[in-house]
Design a protein around this motif. Structure first.
Motif, PDB file in Angstrom:
ATOM      1  N   TYR A   1      30.088  52.140  47.443  1.00 55.42           N
ATOM      2  CA  TYR A   1      30.826  50.973  47.913  1.00 55.42           C
ATOM      3  C   TYR A   1      31.949  51.382  48.870  1.00 55.42           C
TER       4      TYR A   1
ATOM      5  N   VAL B   1      36.861  48.267  47.802  1.00 59.96           N
ATOM      6  CA  VAL B   1      36.348  47.791  46.515  1.00 59.96           C
ATOM      7  C   VAL B   1      37.062  48.478  45.346  1.00 59.96           C
TER       8      VAL B   1
ATOM      9  N   THR C   1      36.291  48.714  40.072  1.00 58.77           N
ATOM     10  CA  THR C   1      35.768  48.144  41.314  1.00 58.77           C
ATOM     11  C   THR C   1      35.878  46.632  41.207  1.00 58.77           C
TER      12      THR C   1
ATOM     13  N   ASN D   1      33.800  44.560  42.376  1.00 60.00           N
ATOM     14  CA  ASN D   1      32.474  43.995  42.118  1.00 60.00           C
ATOM     15  C   ASN D   1      31.984  44.288  40.695  1.00 60.00           C
TER      16      ASN D   1
END
Length: 182
Positions: free
Chosen positions: A90, A94, A110, A112
């Protein structure tokens, strides 16, 4: 080109360290202690590449970990503690790296929600030093997240003293005498 130093402690713990002869930099540090039956357990890697368990012919056919999983390891420099987490694709935006002072650990998150890792800094625990968020930084390159924590001056001074002591010690294989057969 490496010097290996082996320590035996009174509480039954054992530590093995490897240093680069040219730079004096710590390459690896491993710990092990006696198990309940009095035998030695496996080595726990604190610094350096994690050693992979030996795989036999049968083990290679069984289920094994994916090679694309993140790999967490510690590699120190002379002035900082450094952790590398490979296989994290990533972008840098992030990632979030922070210090949790209550749990005495660092946390990687992260946005996400694909990766989360907590890790302590055992060197600071041994010297009973507080964690400092200002000493923590990170960067991302080549699918590797590199986390850096600047060493406090107390640890730098202790490592300098240790290097002086290690230079005084003569290694077991440094003798000029050759083995003589009879």
């Amino acid at each position: 080109g490496k010097r290996k130093v082996h320590y035996l402690f009174e509480d039954g713990k054992e530590m093995a360290e490897e240093y680069d002869m040219k730079t004096g930099q710590l390459v690896s540090r491993k710990w092990r202690e006696k198990n309940a039956l009095g035998g030695f357990g496996t080595w726990q890697v604190e610094v350096g590449d994690p050693t992979l368990p030996p795989t036999g012919a049968l083990e290679s056919e069984l289920i094994k970990e994916s090679s694309s999983n993140p790999v967490f390891m510690r590699k120190d420099t002379l002035t900082s503690f450094q952790w590398r987490i490979r296989n994290l694709p990533y972008p840098k935006e992030v990632y979030s790296v922070s210090v949790e002072k209550e749990q005495r650990c660092c946390v990687v998150r992260t946005t996400n929600k694909k990766y989360y890792k907590r890790f302590p800094i055992p060197d600071l625990d041994r010297y009973q030093l507080p964690l400092d968020a200002a000493a923590l930084s990170f960067t991302h390159a080549n699918n590797t997240l590199i986390i850096t924590y600047q060493k406090p001056k107390e640890i730098l001074a202790a490592e300098e003293e240790l290097q002086k002591e290690l230079k005084k010690i003569k290694a077991a294989n440094e003798d000029d005498n050759e083995c003589k057969t009879q």
